[in-house]
Design a protein around this motif. Structure first.
Motif, mmCIF file in Angstrom:
data_model
loop_
_atom_site.group_PDB
_atom_site.id
_atom_site.type_symbol
_atom_site.label_atom_id
_atom_site.label_comp_id
_atom_site.label_asym_id
_atom_site.label_seq_id
_atom_site.Cartn_x
_atom_site.Cartn_y
_atom_site.Cartn_z
ATOM 1 N N LEU B 162 0.342 -1.305 -0.139
ATOM 2 C CA LEU B 162 0.663 0.126 -0.075
ATOM 3 C C LEU B 162 0.539 1.547 0.008
ATOM 4 C CD1 LEU B 162 -3.248 1.106 0.590
ATOM 5 C CD2 LEU B 162 -2.496 1.212 3.103
ATOM 6 N N LEU B 163 2.347 1.485 0.753
ATOM 7 C CA LEU B 163 2.764 2.623 0.806
ATOM 8 C C LEU B 163 3.405 2.718 -0.299
ATOM 9 C CD1 LEU B 163 3.872 1.869 4.872
ATOM 10 C CD2 LEU B 163 1.908 3.071 3.687
ATOM 11 N N ASN B 164 3.246 1.325 -1.347
ATOM 12 C CA ASN B 164 3.990 1.839 -2.235
ATOM 13 C C ASN B 164 3.686 2.936 -3.288
ATOM 14 O OD1 ASN B 164 6.459 0.061 -2.555
ATOM 15 N ND2 ASN B 164 5.652 -1.030 -3.617
ATOM 16 N N HIS B 165 2.188 3.035 -3.235
ATOM 17 C CA HIS B 165 1.495 3.969 -3.633
ATOM 18 C C HIS B 165 0.486 5.200 -3.436
ATOM 19 C CE1 HIS B 165 2.113 0.583 -6.115
ATOM 20 N NE2 HIS B 165 1.796 0.135 -5.435
ATOM 21 N N ALA C 29 10.383 9.900 -0.986
ATOM 22 C CA ALA C 29 9.494 9.717 -2.240
ATOM 23 C C ALA C 29 9.454 7.969 -2.756
ATOM 24 C CB ALA C 29 9.801 10.619 -3.548
ATOM 25 N N ALA C 30 10.697 7.709 -2.313
ATOM 26 C CA ALA C 30 10.729 6.157 -2.741
ATOM 27 C C ALA C 30 9.943 4.983 -2.134
ATOM 28 C CB ALA C 30 12.019 5.299 -2.658
ATOM 29 N N PRO C 31 9.369 4.326 -3.379
ATOM 30 C CA PRO C 31 7.707 3.357 -2.316
ATOM 31 C C PRO C 31 8.756 2.335 -1.083
ATOM 32 C CG PRO C 31 8.016 3.598 -5.198
ATOM 33 C CD PRO C 31 9.080 3.775 -4.163
ATOM 34 N N LEU C 32 8.216 2.292 -0.272
ATOM 35 C CA LEU C 32 8.944 1.903 0.965
ATOM 36 C C LEU C 32 9.555 0.164 0.211
ATOM 37 C CD1 LEU C 32 6.738 2.800 4.095
ATOM 38 C CD2 LEU C 32 8.457 3.556 3.100
ATOM 39 N N ALA C 33 8.703 -0.085 -0.229
ATOM 40 C CA ALA C 33 8.725 -1.591 -0.487
ATOM 41 C C ALA C 33 9.821 -2.345 -1.761
ATOM 42 C CB ALA C 33 7.819 -2.812 -1.486
ATOM 43 N N GLU C 34 10.222 -0.997 -2.728
ATOM 44 C CA GLU C 34 11.513 -0.869 -3.416
ATOM 45 C C GLU C 34 12.838 -0.079 -2.932
ATOM 46 O OE1 GLU C 34 8.766 0.519 -6.816
ATOM 47 O OE2 GLU C 34 10.082 1.509 -6.779
ATOM 48 N N LEU C 35 12.751 0.796 -1.869
ATOM 49 C CA LEU C 35 14.218 0.261 -0.845
ATOM 50 C C LEU C 35 13.844 -1.298 -0.547
ATOM 51 C CD1 LEU C 35 12.967 2.863 1.690
ATOM 52 C CD2 LEU C 35 15.023 3.087 0.272
ATOM 53 N N PRO C 36 15.571 -1.721 -0.250
ATOM 54 C CA PRO C 36 16.323 -3.082 0.098
ATOM 55 C C PRO C 36 15.745 -3.398 1.888
ATOM 56 C CG PRO C 36 17.467 -1.346 0.235
ATOM 57 C CD PRO C 36 16.562 -0.659 -0.350
#
Lengths: 251, 251, 251, 251, 251, 251, 251, 251
Positions: B162-165, C29-36
């Motif tokens: 969710l937080l990705n968006h 701004a980085a989507p959280l899940a795209e961070l490692p």
């Protein structure tokens, strides 16, 4: 990690004092809210013209007074819902300009009062016993900057009282419709307008009203398109949602 | 009493052929809807860009096809909800341009497709099993003229999805949030945005989900301000209300 | 933002090509899940010995087969719950070593089978009709690496059957206790052991069992200390929680 | 039949004074608990470091004081739950070292305080109104020998408050998560950790919260794996079960 | 430990081959049911004239036939409840003397038929739709050795039909009263007799009968003293309890 | 029509003063209760050794005292249930020999005390909070002429306390088993005896006990054959029914 | 005891062959219905112009045909409710003039058709899905001799459709108002007329309509005075009661 | 728009001062109730012999007194329901002839008392605890002009009390039947008469009566044809509906 700390970290990295791995780990490990991470902070939008809100029920008068004092150190407006006269006395000792909305069981402070949005937000209720919930919605919407028009005691058993006010119904941007017992008013209103209708069931009734369940179910099953529903007796929630909607019409 | 008849009556009165009492009685007695009394006609607003809607469940394919045909004689767009493949076949025999939205269990006709409003209307759902309801909301909002963005499978047990968006969440004018089981997604979303959130409980789940009651109660008790709720599985109602709200932002 | 991209960004910053403000904004701004950002990723722990799980109910055989295939490209074990024989056939076409647990309505794949934890995890049930739910719990716990001991058909109306197995009861680290009808077994078991008891109500019964509500309420009101409860018929959830608990005893 | 009596019986049998039939019948007839039959004695495990527990609600202050006095004749620690200030006064007259945990509505005695287990047991709650239940869980776990960490007021409508404390969440052996209203917190927490989560619904809320039913159903239907649930407001039960689980990690 | 083993143990003790401690430990450790420990064996009393009972619902015809065959190896009578014609066929292949009670959905075997107790046991029902449940009660009571008198279709809306049979009502030792819909018959009957009345709610009805809840609540709230209630549609339970009661009158 | 009037009517008929038609019409028209029509008179059986019963709840002390006085003019024993100390004071002013059963909240008068039936009637309860209901059952059964044995605080979480008293359980003609919370005790007891068990759910508990619903459902779904159930907290009803049953064993 | 036997008894008494005691005892013992005791015979009034009624649901076609045949041997009209086409076929084989009311799921026979009462009985319904229930009410009222006027599809979301027919509403003696979903129509209608309104909730709806509970509760809590309610989907009961009421206006 | 204004408008039109369009628009725009539009005015019928009604519950004594005073300025009779002694005192200060019906919790004023309709309206109740509701129905029906006959304490557990009064039952035009607990009385009464029966469930009872739900469900499921039901404890509604029905018999 504050903004300053984050900047210092980057500076140290630039100077070669910390490795890129350390920088990455620091950002990953930083508690999200300590980042200058406004997106998950629901309070900022509140500060932008919306009042801080205290739910009074279950709190002692000194507790409410203390929280109210703390908020007003940094905010210019305040809403306390579900207050008793004791709550009011305690708050007013320090906040002499606090206004007590007796029927709504609310207390508000505005320093100074905000200008209201142009569009109308209507609050209707079916019977006189629904007044406290309807007023809670109206006071909430009012302090959030809306021009609120009230239309009370227009239950479906006497349709002419409602039909008398077609002009109001059709010129409001959004309508909060409060009703207990069988909760039929929102369905009828939704059939007369083409704007969003927020239905508020109340616990008014006895026997098979089951403390508002009858009205709640009636509203959830409304045959009128565009009706959405909040919790039983939740005037605050309806006023809040209606204000969010009205704000779209006049940003 | 048609407009012509009403005018003739007044003419007759002017010429002294009927008494003022007779005129008054006639207007009182005239069935309201036979007066050119647009205010109680919910259909006019529908005709102004909103589709006619048929609820397919419980109707036979020939019945749905017949009603659809009749509507399309005078309208340019149509929405049928809760359709089966049999409904679709029956309608398409005469309306070859009808589009079948399989997941949404909807069928639409647009002649021609309307331009969409500028602001975004977001539809989220928690799990893949909630898709039919979420799609019903999205298809409804789409044919009512809204730019719809979908964000599916973002349940609260994996917050990062969710937080990705956050960008989508924060730029939408209004959000329809669909969830079954414990129905927690709307609360989380409402904490991340300052726009109206319409929560749709679904009957997805088993055991103590009681066909969606758990999700419904969760949403009605949402700790997130500004959440309003529609009936279990009522994707159509949510899409309809969201469209009414979005229309306020771009009239 | 992948790890590589993040490193490149820092590099660019070091070289003066981007300002510190830009770096900060990028991380925010980085989507959280795209961070490692492993902490909010529930899947990592699953990959560490826990199987991937598919809930089969409501999915078509081809859907289940496709998801199973995709998971087994990167995982070495798999659990599918609530499967029908049709699901099994579809999966086995490609996964010939898939094992069908008929009573449990489960399908598992292990490549190779994992060694089991030393401590015992017991699964009890009250009647033969509770077997599918009890087996679902047992199969789940088994594939998650636990030594599972089954003790079935030990309902409270024939206490001697239960008391015959005090040794098992008292040597298990954690006990999953499955019962329908009045759901009394967990209370009795909790009085005989000092280890955690996870109670699973089943929908077994008729009339005033209300599809498992009677058993659910019985377990929630258990007079036995240390009893916790999962949803009606939720054998998977009980097996999963019991495995998490047993893992504490043998990390 | 005491151990001595049993030995005497065997002796008499050996001397031929009683027949083998008489011996068998005696053993069969002996009330089970009068046999030295420790297995069905739930109290022994309690005595091994666990406190004796009195449920104060519905008992008069003199009754509670009397039971407390009797227990402390033979035990070194004591827990009384759901006490009023009157209960406390009555107990303290004789037990001067009794500690009153006001928010938890508990009273404890430890002579001397036990050393705590190494692993952490976390207690979380969603709102300030949930504090009494959360504290009851914490006080229970504390006196049962656990290192308890509290994390309060971290409801899902303000996710950043929760995400700020990922370290605590991920280092605890077991988590007690307390929430009223929609009860969504356990689902979110279970998605962030891989340890057992015990969910406690509270009666906090109004209208369609139905005294905690909404929260209870939300938790039973949690989409987060590994969540188990106790009765509404049952902080004691959650603390007790969590302690049993934590004890597995550090026997 | 069988009776023989127990005797051998005592013998060995007498001869000095085992110590008294060993004897005591053996008796304590012996699984209770393996002792010749009749008190916790519910089956012995069943064997003393009561039939073995199989609940057919949810079992396959071969399963029922197998269990029936196994029981009849050691018993002389058998009752299977909730059978389908398929169950009956399967059982009869091996048990040619099995009797199928079609309305009662029961199957019985008696070898030979037992003599009946002298006192009368009455089974009443309100409407013809209640017959299957009433017959299940009657067949159960019959095979348990009672003289059963049936009085069917005597609902309270036609009192004269009931009052016509005062003699039967007043001469029965115990009355099973079966009713669906509003479940009023047991109250009326209890006012006419001074013997125990066992009320059986049925799921007969529609709408607000909620599958028998209306009848169940009516019976639990009966204003007639001496009325006790069993589960919805539980004709077997009522017949069983009535037989236990009638057995007191003629041991 | 009194017996005397009926006789006079027949006399008049014999003397030819009234026609046979008039006699028949008189008997048909005569209100049933004015006929010496003992069959529909529930009071006669009460008078034959059973006490008159007053339900005290909701009646004022003077009302209870007045009704008690009136009954004792013609009866030799009396039972008042659900009394407060105020009721007791009011009754005792005139009935000095009235006995107040404080825990049972009952008041009884016996002039003189009746001899008791030979067979034993057992009353069990699970916890100390169930005592008022259990005592109400015991006092009711006692004054109705039964030898009552009490066995209290034998809940299923500590089985040994119950198993200690197998002798009592197996020698009683009928057992009243009282329990709140999950209501499991009757199932366990029914598995240990072959006599009728009357289960009484109590409102003891909190949260999901829903004022006794959990216990009620547990008992209705009991897996123990021969269990019948009365209303929540209905100790009187259970004692009354148990007495009727015990009376069959010793008429 | 037949009239003849009663007369013979009196004769024998007159002649001194039986004592007055014997006469009295005989009358007391006589089963009430065997007396010429018309008052408790609900069938007589039915025979006076009211049809015999068979509830078809749950009966086989041959059963319905057989009962219908038996009734028509002695009656001139018949009503069968809840029939399937199979029921109809079976009945028509012998009763060729039987009329099948397909929407109403009813079958009627009238030999010859009765004249209708003068006053009007109105049957309204809210939506087209409510038609089967509304038609069941209308067919029932029609065969019971009433002039029935139908007004269908006049739900409260389009008030003008209802207000168009004020003349019908105000000239009917009694109104049956059928509605599903939120069940608001009876309240609105009761506000427009001063005659009795019988509300019939239907199971039309989904989700939180709970099979008609929402509509039922709405109607029980109607703010319109004079509204009474029947069971969910009970068109027959409403038509029957309305006919009884209309009969008062034209006896 | 008053009648005078409407006439003036037509006059102005006749004189050519306003166009026919203006007249039409005026009539369309006129609020319905401001037209002399009696049809939607529920009050006119009340004024024609029916009293004005105030629901006292939840209103303060001064509020009730004020409303009562205002009504009695223009009306000759008044009914206040659910009053407390404080309400009565407040009203009587100004309305000295107000009559307080203590059991019914009603207050009435009649100036002068109206003549009663000829036909009888019967009010029955099952137990003495039902009296307040039964009296509320009786007082309501009485002031609405009906001859009311009361028949109290005729519950179904003592049928002879009811059967004693067949004459009253069979001569009443309409019967209000009040009962709590299992609510069986209306079914029995409906089987004895052929007139409309209005059933009123009361909240009398405890445990599984659930505040009147048991009685309500019993009545909705009544096997007696012609029974309609009002809300729990709604004596007023039943009396009102019964009066409307009785008025049909004697217009």
């Amino acid at each position: 990690m504050t903004l300053i700390e984050a900047t210092q970290l980057l500076e140290a990295f630039k100077r070669g004092r910390v490795s890129p791995q350390e920088v990455l780990r620091a950002f990953q490990a930083a508690p999200l809210a300590e980042l200058p991470f406004a997106r998950v902070d629901t309070h900022r939008s509140l500060r932008q013209g919306f009042p801080e809100v205290i739910y009074g029920a279950g709190k002692t008068p000194p507790q409410v007074a203390a929280i109210a004092g703390k908020i007003l150190e940094r905010e210019t407006c305040l809403l306390v819902t579900r207050v008793t006269p004791e709550h009011v006395k305690a708050v007013r000792r320090r906040q002499r300009d606090a206004i007590y909305h007796e029927t709504a069981r609310c207390l508000t402070v505005e320093r100074p009062a905000l200008a209201k949005r142009p569009g109308k937000l209507a609050v209707l209720c079916a019977g006189t016993s629904d007044l406290p919930v309807a007023e809670e919605a109206a006071v909430t919407a009012d302090i959030m900057g809306n021009t609120v028009e009230r239309l009370f005691d227009v239950g479906v058993a006497g349709l002419h009282r409602l039909l008398n006010h077609m002009d109001l119904l059709q010129t409001a941007n959004v309508l909060v419709v409060v009703a207990g017992m069988e909760g039929a008013l929102p369905s009828v209103v939704a059939g007369l307008v083409s704007k969003p209708v927020i239905a508020v069931p109340t616990s008014v009734g006895y026997g098979a009203s089951f403390g508002g369940i009858a009205a709640l179910l009636g509203m959830l099953n409304s045959c009128g398109s565009g009706v959405t529903v909040v919790n039983i007796d939740n005037g605050f929630g309806a006023g809040y949602a209606a204000s969010q909607i009205n704000a779209l019409a006049a940003p």
